[in-house]
Design a protein around this motif. Structure first.
Motif, PDB file in Angstrom:
ATOM      1  N   THR A 210       4.478   3.551   1.173  1.00 27.04           N
ATOM      2  CA  THR A 210       5.674   3.652   2.013  1.00 27.04           C
ATOM      3  C   THR A 210       6.328   5.016   1.863  1.00 27.04           C
ATOM      4  OG1 THR A 210       6.016   1.273   1.698  1.00 27.04           O
ATOM      5  CG2 THR A 210       7.873   2.532   2.547  1.00 27.04           C
ATOM      6  N   LEU A 211       6.418   5.502   0.628  1.00 26.84           N
ATOM      7  CA  LEU A 211       7.028   6.810   0.382  1.00 26.84           C
ATOM      8  C   LEU A 211       6.209   7.918   1.039  1.00 26.84           C
ATOM      9  CD1 LEU A 211       9.225   8.474  -1.005  1.00 26.84           C
ATOM     10  CD2 LEU A 211       7.809   8.484  -3.084  1.00 26.84           C
ATOM     11  N   SER A 212       4.886   7.755   1.057  1.00 28.56           N
ATOM     12  CA  SER A 212       4.048   8.795   1.680  1.00 28.56           C
ATOM     13  C   SER A 212       4.291   8.868   3.187  1.00 28.56           C
ATOM     14  CB  SER A 212       2.570   8.517   1.409  1.00 28.56           C
ATOM     15  OG  SER A 212       2.098   7.426   2.181  1.00 28.56           O
ATOM     16  N   CYS A 213       4.675   7.728   3.801  1.00 26.66           N
ATOM     17  CA  CYS A 213       4.990   7.727   5.237  1.00 26.66           C
ATOM     18  C   CYS A 213       6.333   8.408   5.508  1.00 26.66           C
ATOM     19  CB  CYS A 213       5.034   6.295   5.776  1.00 26.66           C
ATOM     20  SG  CYS A 213       3.437   5.461   5.785  1.00 26.66           S
TER      21      CYS A 213
ATOM     22  N   SER B  13      -1.822  10.141  -6.215  1.00 24.24           N
ATOM     23  CA  SER B  13      -2.887  10.382  -5.253  1.00 24.24           C
ATOM     24  C   SER B  13      -3.505   9.063  -4.795  1.00 24.24           C
ATOM     25  CB  SER B  13      -3.971  11.252  -5.879  1.00 24.24           C
ATOM     26  OG  SER B  13      -4.635  10.514  -6.903  1.00 24.24           O
ATOM     27  N   ALA B  14      -4.186   9.132  -3.660  1.00 29.37           N
ATOM     28  CA  ALA B  14      -4.851   7.934  -3.142  1.00 29.37           C
ATOM     29  C   ALA B  14      -5.904   7.426  -4.116  1.00 29.37           C
ATOM     30  CB  ALA B  14      -5.477   8.241  -1.781  1.00 29.37           C
ATOM     31  N   GLN B  15      -6.597   8.343  -4.789  1.00 27.41           N
ATOM     32  CA  GLN B  15      -7.634   7.909  -5.735  1.00 27.41           C
ATOM     33  C   GLN B  15      -7.011   7.171  -6.912  1.00 27.41           C
ATOM     34  OE1 GLN B  15     -11.065   8.072  -5.414  1.00 27.41           O
ATOM     35  NE2 GLN B  15     -10.868   6.698  -7.194  1.00 27.41           N
ATOM     36  N   THR B  16      -5.864   7.681  -7.405  1.00 24.26           N
ATOM     37  CA  THR B  16      -5.172   7.003  -8.510  1.00 24.26           C
ATOM     38  C   THR B  16      -4.763   5.597  -8.113  1.00 24.26           C
ATOM     39  OG1 THR B  16      -4.326   9.148  -9.256  1.00 24.26           O
ATOM     40  CG2 THR B  16      -3.264   7.163 -10.132  1.00 24.26           C
ATOM     41  N   LEU B  17      -4.269   5.465  -6.896  1.00 27.47           N
ATOM     42  CA  LEU B  17      -3.869   4.136  -6.419  1.00 27.47           C
ATOM     43  C   LEU B  17      -5.090   3.220  -6.284  1.00 27.47           C
ATOM     44  CD1 LEU B  17      -1.187   5.082  -3.728  1.00 27.47           C
ATOM     45  CD2 LEU B  17      -0.821   4.303  -6.071  1.00 27.47           C
ATOM     46  N   ARG B  18      -6.221   3.802  -5.892  1.00 30.49           N
ATOM     47  CA  ARG B  18      -7.449   3.004  -5.848  1.00 30.49           C
ATOM     48  C   ARG B  18      -7.790   2.493  -7.250  1.00 30.49           C
ATOM     49  NH1 ARG B  18     -12.203   5.849  -2.126  1.00 30.49           N
ATOM     50  NH2 ARG B  18     -11.330   5.320  -0.062  1.00 30.49           N
ATOM     51  N   ASP B  19      -7.652   3.379  -8.233  1.00 28.84           N
ATOM     52  CA  ASP B  19      -7.970   2.977  -9.601  1.00 28.84           C
ATOM     53  C   ASP B  19      -7.046   1.871 -10.086  1.00 28.84           C
ATOM     54  OD1 ASP B  19      -9.935   4.908  -9.550  1.00 28.84           O
ATOM     55  OD2 ASP B  19      -8.705   6.426 -10.569  1.00 28.84           O
ATOM     56  N   LEU B  20      -5.754   2.012  -9.741  1.00 28.53           N
ATOM     57  CA  LEU B  20      -4.788   0.992 -10.150  1.00 28.53           C
ATOM     58  C   LEU B  20      -5.096  -0.365  -9.506  1.00 28.53           C
ATOM     59  CD1 LEU B  20      -1.432   2.999 -10.009  1.00 28.53           C
ATOM     60  CD2 LEU B  20      -2.549   2.087 -12.055  1.00 28.53           C
TER      61      LEU B  20
ATOM     62  N   ASP C  54     -12.518   7.527   3.841  1.00 31.95           N
ATOM     63  CA  ASP C  54     -11.612   8.681   3.849  1.00 31.95           C
ATOM     64  C   ASP C  54     -12.443   9.966   3.764  1.00 31.95           C
ATOM     65  OD1 ASP C  54      -9.860  10.783   2.304  1.00 31.95           O
ATOM     66  OD2 ASP C  54      -8.432   9.271   3.044  1.00 31.95           O
ATOM     67  N   GLU C  55     -12.097  10.933   4.624  1.00 29.92           N
ATOM     68  CA  GLU C  55     -12.867  12.182   4.673  1.00 29.92           C
ATOM     69  C   GLU C  55     -12.877  12.893   3.327  1.00 29.92           C
ATOM     70  OE1 GLU C  55     -11.472  14.668   7.778  1.00 29.92           O
ATOM     71  OE2 GLU C  55     -11.917  13.233   9.367  1.00 29.92           O
ATOM     72  N   ALA C  56     -11.751  12.845   2.612  1.00 34.07           N
ATOM     73  CA  ALA C  56     -11.656  13.590   1.358  1.00 34.07           C
ATOM     74  C   ALA C  56     -12.241  12.821   0.178  1.00 34.07           C
ATOM     75  CB  ALA C  56     -10.193  13.934   1.080  1.00 34.07           C
TER      76      ALA C  56
ATOM     77  N   LEU D 243      -3.400   9.344   1.536  1.00 31.98           N
ATOM     78  CA  LEU D 243      -2.303   8.504   2.018  1.00 31.98           C
ATOM     79  C   LEU D 243      -1.792   8.983   3.370  1.00 31.98           C
ATOM     80  CD1 LEU D 243      -0.240   7.880  -1.265  1.00 31.98           C
ATOM     81  CD2 LEU D 243      -1.961   6.409  -0.202  1.00 31.98           C
ATOM     82  N   GLY D 244      -2.112  10.215   3.722  1.00 32.31           N
ATOM     83  CA  GLY D 244      -1.644  10.772   4.993  1.00 32.31           C
ATOM     84  C   GLY D 244      -2.287  10.138   6.215  1.00 32.31           C
ATOM     85  N   LYS D 245      -3.399   9.419   6.014  1.00 31.65           N
ATOM     86  CA  LYS D 245      -4.055   8.794   7.174  1.00 31.65           C
ATOM     87  C   LYS D 245      -3.388   7.474   7.568  1.00 31.65           C
ATOM     88  CE  LYS D 245      -7.637   6.081   4.753  1.00 31.65           C
ATOM     89  NZ  LYS D 245      -7.313   6.439   3.357  1.00 31.65           N
TER      90      LYS D 245
END
Length: 1552
Positions: A1347-1350, A1360-1367, A1393-1395, A1445-1447
């Protein structure tokens, strides 16, 4: 009462009219005599001069006078019979004089002890009726015709023959009766001697006088037994017929030797006539002997006889000592006295001459004047009218139809036959059914199945609907070709095993399905008759109170004779003859009826896509019974030359008076036989919208809607039907019958669209009109149609498959049009200038036709735009001289009460007749009384008669709801409406009338229970029914309570009335009574979540009331009472939650909202108590410590002993409900009415309904406020208390659950929301991997980042998105179940995700696929059996063009790019025009996928994934490459704006 049951001097003019119709007098003279009020006494005094004075011709006068004299003579004879009966003992003595010697046999005298007692109560009553008073009813019966051997002839037990008679014209037989009751039980010798004695005495008397005669045994001849009448038919048991035949061997002993052969020829063999009875099982006979002394046999002879007697001592038969010559003197057989013997013998030659002359005249050929059977047939079948119409249904009862006759039953194919009772077991193979089903769709039954079918299945409005679909064919005696057990059986077996089912079926038809006077029972006797066919007549005769609507057609007089003789057990032969057509050839019947039909048998046609026509046979049309199909040549089969100007004017006036327009109105206008139908501006608007839909403008939808909302009486239905009428030649058009299920309508609509089309992919669109529907029904139908189209059709069409034209009444059509302007037309009472001119012109033309404004009230009021003042004055003028105390005025007020408060309500004609005391007539032609003739002129103007389109059942309503309102106001006087309603509830005739009862009760329930809802088109939302609210406002609450109590008792103690009483009481602060009624409702429906919620609301309101009224003087005990009330409320709400889970067809979340509201208010209350004072920091540390630890303050330790455990569970209970509400709001859209969002002040309950996300956030903050304590955290080593305080602080800051976190995205101040989110994140420890959070806390933490990223993509707090994936790894690695929100996060985080996903990884597909499958499973569990249209899925996020998260793009960001009001934004989402906005296309990523058999797929990391399309019909058929926008929901991935991919070079990947 039937005129046949009354003496003439007691007849009124109606009885006289019925009798006149039976005589064949011309109708015009019958009407004149009725107008002159000729009653029974007047009929007795009629003479030529009077009849000539009314214009009667001589021939008719002669016939009338003769018939009148015959009638009077018949009744005089009957009276004489009674008088002679009273002298019977004296007569009996005279009769026995010739055999009065000591050794003569005892005379047979009837005695109740020796005669068969009546076999039922009914017969005993009849017997007792036959013995009292001078005006006793003598139901006369005819004697068997002289010398007739017709075995079909029967006598009916307890009827009465004409009195014994003497000599008349020698050919007409004289009659003598003998009861023979005792003798029939004697031994053979006694019986024969007694029988021979009576026959020989009677025979010699007749032969000596030269007159024909008949002696009857089994007919009462004396009245020593006071229970019988002279001539009453009783019958005797006949053990052996030979006994009676052999008894005549005494002739040789009793007659002189040279006279024995003559006697044998004159005395005919005994005839045994069966005595029938509806109720008796004993077989009895009347034994009759005919005497025929032809002149050739008896000329110049006299007959002197001995009489046989039985000697008791010797037990032998002897003869009387002396011979005697007997003669007929009056009604007796007397011996000629010795001194008159010479004179008697001298008169023999004169008697011989008289006999010869009588025989000669009797042999003259008397030509029988043939009846006008054609006219009789027309009158009987048409209910007295000169033409046939569709207002009558027919019930056919028939037996075997021979092959030759099948050619002549075409008339049956064109009658409106409701059902057939068929006694031909071969009917399906070679009989009537085999031919009928070639022309009509039918349903076949056996008797027991039919009686069940007409009883069950279906809500009130559909209870008997299946029987109106198609003709029901009932095989009454099995089917020879049926493979099951239903085989034909003999008469006795049928009576024992199947007759009961026949009785049930007929009773149900007459009492519940078809109203009186709406159907005719037609007996078609095509072959020899058996008893079951007669039983059917008797059942109908009983249920219909006579032969009023029964007709019999028989070509064979023999078949009719047997039927009539058996049927006379119920009614007289004469009555049967009045309703029968006998001897008319079946081919003539066929031609005569077909000539009377108002329409020709020409075929109907539909348009086809090639611009030609196809034929629609009636058989195929009837299969589509849920559609009223409008054909290209609609009404062209009507015989226009048969329509009189009066009938055409009536059709036109009915429309302008307020009835719904019918196709005949348009047809007659097109033929210029009546005035044109005004076309309002809204009709042109609707046509334009329809053209836009057909051109494919806007959303490309397979089943678009075109909505017509209209004020009552403004012509909305007319406009909708005008559109259909105009387009019937280039579209296939039909009207939906909403009494059928959406699934049935869908099935029929698909067949209708495809019918006779070569290429179903290029069929013409189908325009379906649906009127006065429920929104749920419409959505279910639309979904059914779309699913069917997308599942079965393999090619996309540029035009819609079906167009639903939705026409519905609304009190605010303009508001509804504004909410959806692209597909809605509003029709109001307001006229444009051009429309005013058209209406004025039309009104003048109608006046020129001598049409009084009173008879076209609705049109007149429309001309005045239903101006309130005009309506008030107009109604006042009509009601000026009305009799307020009359029954019909009372009825009008009841109808007005229902019509004003209950939309689309009515009262069936059957109810009206029952209320007015009508419908009790049984005479033919009195059935033709007009219901309207029993109404005052004022009531006739106000009422309009309606006919239900499927069943053609008649009903009445007030011409307009505004007129109903004025009637209630102007006729009320000093009587309040509550009193009117109370009086209505006490009207037993209305509530006990069985026919149409379900509909009537439904309207009564709606009057007291149905609330107004704006979503249904009502002007406002109400807490109670408008009527109850009116009573509360205009009178007082107590009156409303009294009415609801009365309704509760009357309607079987309905628990929903008890629920309303509970609500009414608590809204008026009568909490003890509310508690009682909630308990009553709960006791009757203990598992209904809505009733349990009402019980919770009682305690919630009670608690709030007591807290609001709290003072400082409140005692500790009163505080405990308040807490107890709150805890009771919460307990009730939890019970409602559990009940709601078990209800599979609804989703009631009120229990969760109720528990949160009461719990938060309880926390506030507890915080105000002295024992829980705030600490110096302003926190409620003492209260928190009490609620979440084992600590209990000493002041309340004992006093609150019963409360501690429940209060300490308060936090967890509130937390569970808040979490449940949050998850529920995450699934579904909640924009019930966006207009509410613009109001700053609103009721708490309204906020819960209209903005539940805001309500949840506010309640969560209240909840958290009372569980935060800094001092408790600092002094505690408990990890639980530390984690709890963190969670409460997060709640207080606006987080804590999924819905609250996502609500930050809708805050207009994004910076403030971002700051709050950063603050929430600060409550979590930095080392989350090390400090393991609970599952819900981790979900909230991850969602805060998304939500904050939006809101603030550059925030330093973001991981980062990867950290959130890990969590989130635990959500797919863990063995335990996780909430749906956890799997929702996995779909967001693990979407390619492209990145992050430069290399394809099948493992990530497993994570995605598992999450999607789990979401679908949890969604299905949550939805239960609730239709998806009731809960639209909410899509919070879309796939954007960024990465990480930008996507992830929130829906609110898209909403901000859409211009217009809230309603306009909603319509752009609905119609898909949102995707045409360039700024939106710039931020969202369009992905590629493919379709396979209407299923949509997309490539994940490696494997294919199934995608849910937002609109199922937007998925192209076949196998296509497509592109679309991707949304993320709690149901799974959702595809928006699906388009077939044009450029094959575009990447087929998911958009990486």
């Amino acid at each position: 009462m039937d005129y046949r049951t009354l003496p003439v001097n007691k007849w009124d003019e109606n009885h006289v009219q019925c009798w006149l119709e039976s005589t064949g007098i011309k109708t015009e003279y019958i009407e004149k005599l009725h107008a002159e009020e000729v009653t029974g006494p007047a009929l007795m005094e009629l003479d030529d001069s009077f009849l000539k004075g009314i214009g009667m011709k001589a021939g008719q006068i002669h016939m009338l006078i003769r018939k009148r004299n015959e009638l009077l003579q018949l009744q005089e004879n009957a009276q004489q019979g009674k008088n002679s009966s009273s002298k019977a003992p004296e007569r009996t003595k005279a009769q026995t004089e010739p055999v009065s010697s000591t050794d003569a046999p005892a005379q047979d005298k009837p005695s109740r002890n020796h005669t068969a007692a009546p076999s039922s109560k009914k017969q005993r009553r009849r017997s007792s009726q036959l013995k009292h008073g001078d005006d006793d009813f003598l139901e006369l019966s005819n004697c068997r015709p002289f010398k007739s051997q017709d075995t079909n002839f029967k006598y009916v037990k307890d009827r009465v023959l004409a009195p014994e008679s003497g000599v008349s014209d020698l050919i007409t037989p004289c009659h003598e009766y003998k009861s023979f009751a005792i003798a029939a039980e004697l031994n053979k010798n006694q019986l024969q001697s007694k029988f021979a004695c009576e026959v020989i005495r009677f025979a010699s008397a007749c032969m000596n006088i030269r007159t024909n005669g008949t002696i009857h045994f089994g007919i009462m001849d004396s009245v020593e037994d006071k229970g019988y009448k002279h001539g009453q038919i009783v019958g005797v048991k006949v053990k052996e017929r030979e006994c009676y035949t052999d008894a005549l061997n005494h002739i040789e002993k009793c007659f002189q030797e040279n006279k024995q052969e003559i006697a044998r020829k004159c005395i005919h063999a005994p005839v045994f006539v069966e005595v029938i009875s509806k109720d008796s099982q004993d077989q009895r006979f009347v034994v009759e002997v005919d005497i025929e002394p032809t002149s050739s046999l008896v000329k110049n002879s006299f007959f002197e006889v001995y009489l046989p007697k039985y000697n008791e001592e010797s037990q032998k038969v002897t003869l009387t000592k002396e011979k005697a010559i007997y003669q007929r003197l009056g009604a007796k057989s007397e011996p000629v006295k010795p001194n008159n013997l010479a004179t008697f013998i001298q008169g023999i030659q004169d008697r011989d001459a008289q006999r010869e002359k009588a025989e000669l005249s009797s042999t003259e050929v008397h030509t029988e004047v043939s009846q006008n059977l054609g006219r009789k047939l027309a009158i009987l079948l048409n209910d007295g009218k000169s033409y046939m119409d569709d207002s009558l249904r027919y019930i056919l009862v028939t037996n075997r139809c021979e092959k030759d006759n099948l050619t002549y039953i075409n008339f049956l194919m064109r009658l409106n036959i409701f059902c057939v009772f068929d006694f031909d077991e071969h009917s399906n193979v070679s009989g009537l059914y085999s031919k009928y089903k070639e022309h009509h769709a039918t349903r076949s039954y056996f008797l027991q199945d039919f009686s069940k079918e007409s009883k069950t299945g279906n809500p009130a409005s559909q209870k008997h609907l299946c029987l109106f679909d198609q003709t029901s064919w009932v095989f009454c005696n099995g089917r020879s070709d049926f493979l099951g057990d239903e085989k034909p059986c003999d008469e006795n077996t049928w009576i024992r095993t199947r007759k009961k089912y026949l009785k049930k079926a007929i009773t149900r038809i007459c009492d519940e399905i078809l109203p009186k006077r709406s159907f005719i029972v037609l007996f078609l006797l095509l072959s020899p008759v058996q008893k079951p066919l007669v039983d059917t007549f008797q059942e109908f005769y009983t249920e219909m109170n006579g032969t009023e609507y029964i007709v019999c057609i028989a070509e064979s007089k023999e078949n009719y004779g047997k039927w009539a003789n058996l049927a006379q057990a119920s009614c007289s032969i004469e009555t049967l003859e009045q309703c029968s057509i006998v001897g008319m050839k079946l081919s003539h019947v066929d031609a005569t009826i077909q000539a009377m039909l108002p329409s020709t048998a020409q075929p109907r046609h539909l348009p086809v896509s090639t611009r030609g026509l196809c034929t629609l046979p009636l058989l195929e049309e009837e299969k589509l019974f849920s559609l009223e199909i409008l054909c290209v040549d609609q009404c062209d089969d009507i015989k226009l030359d048969l329509l009189t100007e009066k009938e055409i004017q009536e059709i036109e006036q009915n429309f302008y008076k307020g009835r719904k327009i019918i196709w005949e109105n348009f047809w007659l206008a097109d033929k210029r036989r009546c005035g044109e139908i005004i076309e309002r501006e809204a009709c042109k608007d609707a046509s334009k919208l329809l053209d836009d839909i057909l051109r494919g403008s806007g959303l490309n939808c397979s089943v678009p809607k075109l909505k017509v909302f209209h004020h009552p009486g403004s012509g909305g239905s007319t406009i909708a039907r005008q559109v259909l009428w105009k387009r019937r030649k280039d579209l296939r058009c039909a009207v939906i019958k909403t009494s059928y299920s959406p699934a049935t309508v869908c099935e029929h609509a698909l067949v209708f669209r495809d019918y006779e089309e070569k290429d179903i992919s290029h069929c013409l669109p189908v325009l379906l009109l649906i009127e006065d529907y429920e929104e749920e029904y419409l959505e279910e139908l639309r979904n059914e149609l779309m699913d069917a189209v997308t599942t079965t059709r393999k090619i996309i069409s540029p035009r819609p498959y079906f167009i639903l034209m939705c026409c519905r009444r609304s009190n605010d059509p303009e508001r509804l049009c504004k909410a959806s302007p692209l597909d809605t037309v509003a029709v109001t009472h307001k006229l444009t200038d051009s429309e005013k001119s058209l209406f004025r012109t039309k009104l003048e033309k109608l006046k020129q036709k001598d049409v009084k404004p009173e008879f076209i009230l609705t049109f007149v009021l429309m001309c005045e735009e239903f101006n309130e003042t005009y309506v008030r004055d107009f109604v006042g003028h009509i009601l000026q001289d009305i009799d307020r105390s009359s029954r019909d005025t009372c009825l009008m007020r009841y109808v007005a009460l229902l019509n004003f408060y209950v939309p689309n309500s009515y009262i069936s004609l059957s109810h009206c007749e029952a209320f007015l005391g009508l419908g009790a007539y049984a005479e033919r032609k009195l059935r033709a009384y007009d219901f309207k003739s029993h109404l005052s002129e004022q009531v006739r103007m106000i009422f309009i008669e309606l006919r239900e389109s499927t069943t053609y059942i008649s009903s009445v309503r007030i011409i307009h709801c505004l007129v109903a309102k004025e009637i209630l106001h102007q006729l009320s006087g000093n009587e309040p409406q509550s009193q009117l309603a109370m009086t209505l509830l006490q009207e037993k005739p209305l509530f006990e009338n069985r026919f149409g009862r379900d509909e009537f009760i439904k309207f009564i329930r709606d009057l007291f229970i149905r609330r107004d809802k704006r979503s249904r088109g009502d002007a406002t939302d109400t807490l109670f029914s408008p009527f109850i609210e009116h009573v509360c406002k205009a009178e007082d609450c107590e009156k409303a309570i009294a009415i609801l109590k009365a309704a509760y008792e009357l309607l079987g103690k309905d628990p929903f009335f008890a629920q309303q009483l509970a609500r009414l009481h608590y809204n008026n602060e009568k909490f003890e009574d509310a508690e009682h009624w909630a308990g009553v409702a709960k006791s009757r429906m203990p598992n209904d979540s809505y009733i349990l919620d009402t019980e919770g609301q009682v305690y919630r309101k009670w608690f709030n009331f007591t807290v609001d009224k709290m003072t400082h003087e409140d005692t500790p005990q009163s505080v405990i009472q308040k807490i107890e009330i709150a805890l009771k409320a919460m307990k009730c709400f939890r019970a409602a939650q559990q009940a709601a889970k078990a209800e599979h067809d609804s989703m009631n979340n009120a229990g969760y909202f109720g528990e949160v509201e009461v719990g938060c208010r309880l926390l506030k209350f507890l915080s105000t108590l002295d024992v829980f004072q705030r600490d110096p920091h302003g926190e409620y540390s003492e209260l928190v410590k009490y609620l979440i630890t084992d600590y209990i303050p000493k002041d309340i330790e004992k006093m609150w002993a019963k409360l501690h455990s429940r209060l300490k569970g308060l936090r967890q209970n509130l937390y569970n409900s808040l979490e449940w509400i949050s998850e529920d709001l995450s699934y579904f859209q909640t924009d019930k009415n966006q207009e509410k969002d613009e109001e700053d002040e609103r009721d708490e309950k309204e906020e819960q309904i209209y903005n539940p996300r805001k309500w949840l956030k506010r309640q969560a903050e209240v909840y958290a406020k009372f569980f935060i304590s800094t001092s408790l955290t600092e002094g505690s080593n408990s990890a639980f208390e530390t984690q709890l305080m963190r969670r409460m602080n997060i709640y207080k800051s606006g987080g804590g659950n999924v819905t609250n976190i996502l609500s930050f995205l809708t805050d207009k101040k994004e910076a403030r929301s971002a700051e709050k989110l950063e603050n929430i994140l600060s409550f979590y420890t930095e080392n989350l991997l090390g400090d393991r959070l609970e599952d819900n806390d981790l979900i909230n933490y991850i969602l805060c980042h998304i939500t904050l990223s939006c809101l603030a993509p550059g925030s330093a707090k973001l991981l980062s998105a990867q950290t959130l994936r890990d969590l989130s790894a635990r959500f797919f690695k863990g063995k335990r179940p996780f909430p749906a929100s956890a799997h929702f996060l996995l779909t967001l985080l693990y979407w390619p995700d492209e990145a992050l996903d430069k290399e394809p990884n099948p493992y990530k597909d497993e994570i995605l696929n598992s999450a999607l499958q789990t979401l679908k499973r949890l969604y299905d569990i949550k939805m239960k059996d609730v239709p998806t249209r009731k809960k639209r899925i909410y899509t919070p996020f879309f796939l954007g063009k960024g990465y990480g998260l930008g996507k992830i793009v929130h829906k609110n960001k898209i909403d901000k790019l859409i211009s217009g009001s809230l309603d306009e934004k909603r319509m752009k989402w609905l119609h898909g025009t949102v995707w045409n906005i360039a700024k939106i296309r710039d931020i969202l990523k369009r992905v590629s996928g493919w379709t396979k058999d209407r299923n949509l797929f997309i490539r994940g990391h490696v494997k294919e994934l199934s995608i849910l399309p937002l609109h199922r019909d937007s998925v192209p058929p076949g196998n296509e490459n497509v592109t679309f926008y991707l949304g993320f929901s709690f149901k799974g991935l959702v595809a928006f704006n699906i388009e077939v991919e044009d450029n094959a070079a575009i990447s087929r990947t998911q958009g990486i």
